[in-house]
Enzyme design. Structure first.
Site, PDB file in Angstrom:
ATOM      1  N   CYS A 131       0.844  -1.198   0.000  1.00 58.70           N
ATOM      2  CA  CYS A 131       0.000   0.000   0.000  1.00 58.70           C
ATOM      3  C   CYS A 131       0.875   1.243   0.000  1.00 58.70           C
ATOM      4  O   CYS A 131       1.361   1.670   1.045  1.00 58.70           O
ATOM      5  CB  CYS A 131      -0.928  -0.011   1.211  1.00 58.70           C
ATOM      6  SG  CYS A 131      -2.018   1.429   1.283  1.00 58.70           S
ATOM      7  N   CYS A 188      -0.555   4.089   2.093  1.00 58.86           N
ATOM      8  CA  CYS A 188      -0.396   3.896   3.536  1.00 58.86           C
ATOM      9  C   CYS A 188       1.023   4.202   3.991  1.00 58.86           C
ATOM     10  O   CYS A 188       1.233   4.823   5.037  1.00 58.86           O
ATOM     11  CB  CYS A 188      -0.711   2.448   3.920  1.00 58.86           C
ATOM     12  SG  CYS A 188      -2.303   1.852   3.360  1.00 58.86           S
ATOM     13  N   ASP A 189       2.012   3.733   3.231  1.00 59.85           N
ATOM     14  CA  ASP A 189       3.384   3.718   3.721  1.00 59.85           C
ATOM     15  C   ASP A 189       4.360   4.603   2.955  1.00 59.85           C
ATOM     16  O   ASP A 189       5.502   4.776   3.381  1.00 59.85           O
ATOM     17  CB  ASP A 189       3.915   2.269   3.675  1.00 59.85           C
ATOM     18  CG  ASP A 189       3.060   1.323   4.496  1.00 59.85           C
ATOM     19  OD1 ASP A 189       2.510   1.777   5.513  1.00 59.85           O
ATOM     20  OD2 ASP A 189       2.946   0.146   4.126  1.00 59.85           O
TER      21      ASP A 189
END
Length: 694
Positions: free
Chosen positions: A532, A535-536
């Site tokens: 992701c 997300c990261d």
């Protein structure tokens, strides 16, 4: 009740007095809590002096953190998450009293095996330290972490969190006793920071004197800390402990490539609600594994509201360590023997969710969801209260899922007065409530939003619309179902032996991202590898680095474009000789100056450096068989998804890829009364709009 009311600002805690006050009157969305323990904070001192950023109108009851027992549930909530007599902890204005009112979003259940005194000091310090170290800077095994004021409340929490993630901890404090306390909580090395040479002493404790990777600073020592921070180090600015706000020479930051990272945990509930549960999930996981213990100051006991001024003075004078908590005995004849008792060993607070690997990114639900997740705590049963009787619930229709398909079904069912119950899950399949859209950025192709809309915002709006028409939303994960006969039976992850029933079930559990399981993948997962980018991607280890995305569809194109904001260059590996992405996304990708697309290329092996981070990716040209090693500090998978159908395996007909088979043109499954909608049965379109339509 009895409490400490402030009618005018005071110069010292010594001026505070305990008086008889009217009981607080909870609003329709508030609980009434009997306070058994109240924690002290520096901001409590600032607030009574009129120096804090949040000042209530006079008169007000001081104090914020507490732990106690639920006396009354909100009158406006049909399904309160904490029944009467539940042991809870939380934060709400007015904690320095025998009773306090609090919203559901400000409460959590007391951890298994912890007394209420232990729990009272958990709500602020633990998430501040976990959020800072794990979410903000991604602490990992091999890091050297310098924790300043390590014997303080947030300091001891930081020491334990860093150790739990495999870091080497160097702790600073100002007295021999406090250094011993830090050592007893797991610090590997201790340094007296009253010694002018402490930066040099810290640096000598690191390999080859390179300096520390992370500095955790709650007191205002950023400037001096730059002297012992490594190249590419990160300095967490947690606070100033009511002290002077320092000035830092920026050339010191520039010359070592240091990142200064601010942490204001109190504002996450406003700006990043989804992060709150991820953090609490991680904390409870550490508690369950025995890696995080209470940090309550134990050299001296403070018992009774009258001792709160003494506790605040001791705190302000730096005479204490850890979290200073004041026990609040109840009035004669109304005392509860459970005020400091441990949770009975039969309580099952931690389920398999907390054994999942946590991302260092911010994804999750609200605090209310966390409260729901822990609602299986064993409630206290005082003699004058009747035991809470558990009842099995029967519903006309239950929806399992939290994405567009689930919420659209809920809206239609609720408007038809079928009273749907929707289980949105608690990090089900490792994804926050709201499904895959919560992991994406701007959505441009959902009708009605000409300027686009963020994925999380879209799902928040869908959820609000579901609730508006009366959908009951439960933030628990359905763990098992029995579709052999109607009414169908199901049980949640938190109560696996407690079955509920439903006349019909709608399966809208979605899908989750695939992984390639390359050699080295497990070793460097979340240390350079992710599924992701949204997300990261902003994590410091990826900034200004060479990054790789594997995949050829819209998801791969979107993730690669997103990563260009952070990486120095992004290489996209496509197994075939063309992209599967839509024309507009392919055009954007191929024409971006920071993106290189390599066709007919696959990943072969992930390699890393001596810090435990990914550093290179071996790739192969599938047409020639030639292998090549690329510099790559980040690898992001965008290679498709697997439907979340394990719940119904063997009970519903599925295809070879695991997708639920439905009758063409309908959502009817192989079992009458069970329906499937969204990505769990759609392997072709997999779009938010088609999921909603289904």
């Amino acid at each position: 009740m009895r409490g400490i009311q402030v009618a005018q600002y005071v110069k010292s805690p010594q001026e505070l007095r305990v008086t008889e006050l009217p009981d607080p009157i909870p609003a329709s969305d508030e609980y009434l809590i009997e306070v058994h323990a109240a924690a002290t904070n520096f901001f409590d001192i600032l607030q009574i002096q009129g120096k804090y950023q949040n000042q209530p109108p006079f008169p007000w009851v001081s104090g914020a953190e507490f732990a106690g027992v639920v006396l009354a549930t909100p009158s406006g909530l049909k399904h309160p998450k904490f029944p009467v007599s539940s042991r809870v902890f939380g934060a709400s204005q007015g904690a320095y009293a025998t009773k306090v009112k609090a919203k559901e979003t400000a409460l959590l259940p007391a951890p298994e095996g912890w007394s209420l005194v232990d729990a009272a000091g958990l709500f602020v310090t633990a998430p501040t330290s976990y959020g800072a170290l794990v979410v903000r800077v991604g602490v990992k095994k091999g890091d050297f972490v310098l924790v300043h004021a390590a014997a303080g409340g947030v300091g001891l929490a930081a020491v334990q969190v860093a150790k739990a993630f495999g870091a080497t901890v160097i702790a600073t404090a100002g007295t021999k006793h406090k250094l011993e306390v830090a050592k007893s909580f797991g610090a590997d090395h201790v340094v007296d920071y009253t010694d002018p040479k402490w930066p040099e002493m810290v640096r000598k404790l690191t390999p080859k004197g390179k300096g520390v990777d992370i500095v955790y600073d709650p007191v205002g020592l950023v400037d001096l800390s730059t002297k012992c921070t490594a190249w590419n180090g990160r300095i967490l600015i947690v606070g100033f402990a009511a002290g002077k706000i320092e000035k830092v020479a920026m050339n010191k930051v520039l010359l070592k490539n240091i990142s200064l990272v601010g942490v204001h945990w109190g504002q996450y509930a406003v700006h990043e609600k989804e992060t709150v549960v991820t953090v609490w999930q991680g904390i409870m996981k550490l508690i369950g594994e025995g890696k995080f213990k209470p940090t309550v100051f134990s050299d001296k006991e403070f018992v009774g509201l009258e001792r709160i001024p003494d506790a605040l003075i001791a705190l302000g004078g730096r005479e204490t360590w850890g979290k200073v908590v004041v026990q609040v005995p109840q009035q004669e004849g109304k005392s509860r023997s459970v005020s400091h008792s441990k949770t009975p060993p039969t309580a099952k607070l931690f389920s398999s969710t907390f054994r999942r690997t946590l991302r260092s990114s911010a994804s999750g639900l609200t605090v209310a969801a966390a409260a729901t997740a822990f609602k299986k705590n064993t409630p206290v049963q005082p003699a004058e209260l009747q035991a809470v009787t558990k009842r099995n619930m029967h519903s006309k229709v239950v929806i399992i899922g939290s994405g567009p398909a689930a919420h659209t079904a809920a809206i239609y069912l609720a408007r038809a007065e079928l009273k749907p119950v929707l289980y949105e899950g608690f990090m089900a399949n490792g994804i926050a409530a709201g499904g895959q859209l919560t992991t994406t950025t701007e959505i441009e192709n959902f009708p009605g939003f000409p300027d686009g809309i963020m994925g999380q915002e879209l799902m928040d709006k869908m959820k609000a619309q579901s609730e508006r028409f009366g959908t009951q939303i439960i933030s628990e994960t359905v763990a098992k179902v029995d579709l052999s006969a109607r009414p169908f039976k199901y049980a949640t992850e938190w109560s696996p032996e407690e079955y509920h029933t439903a006349d019909s079930i709608i399966l809208a559990t979605g899908a989750s991202a695939r992984r390639l399981h390359l050699p080295g993948e497990e070793k460097y997962w979340q240390n350079g590898i992710s599924a992701c980018a949204v997300c990261d991607g902003a994590v410091p280890i990826f900034r200004n680095k060479h990054l790789v995305v594997i995949g050829g569809g819209d998801s791969a194109a979107e993730e690669a474009m997103y990563l260009t904001k952070y990486g120095s260059h992004v290489t996209v590996l496509v197994r075939k000789d063309k992209l599967r992405a839509s024309s507009i996304m392919a055009h954007r990708l191929l024409n971006h100056e920071k993106v290189t697309v390599r066709f007919n290329t696959v990943g072969v092996e992930v390699k890393g450096d001596d810090k435990g981070l990914m550093s290179h990716l071996v790739v192969k040209d599938v047409t020639t068989g030639k292998e090549e090693t690329l510099e790559a500090n980040g690898l992001f998978y965008a290679i498709g998804h697997d439907p979340a159908t394990a719940l119904v395996k063997g009970q519903l007909e599925t295809d070879a890829d695991g997708y639920v088979v439905t009758k063409p043109g309908t959502t009817l499954t192989s079992v009458e009364g069970v329906f499937a909608a969204g990505d769990v049965q759609d392997k072709r379109y997999r779009q938010a709009i088609t999921s909603a339509g289904m």
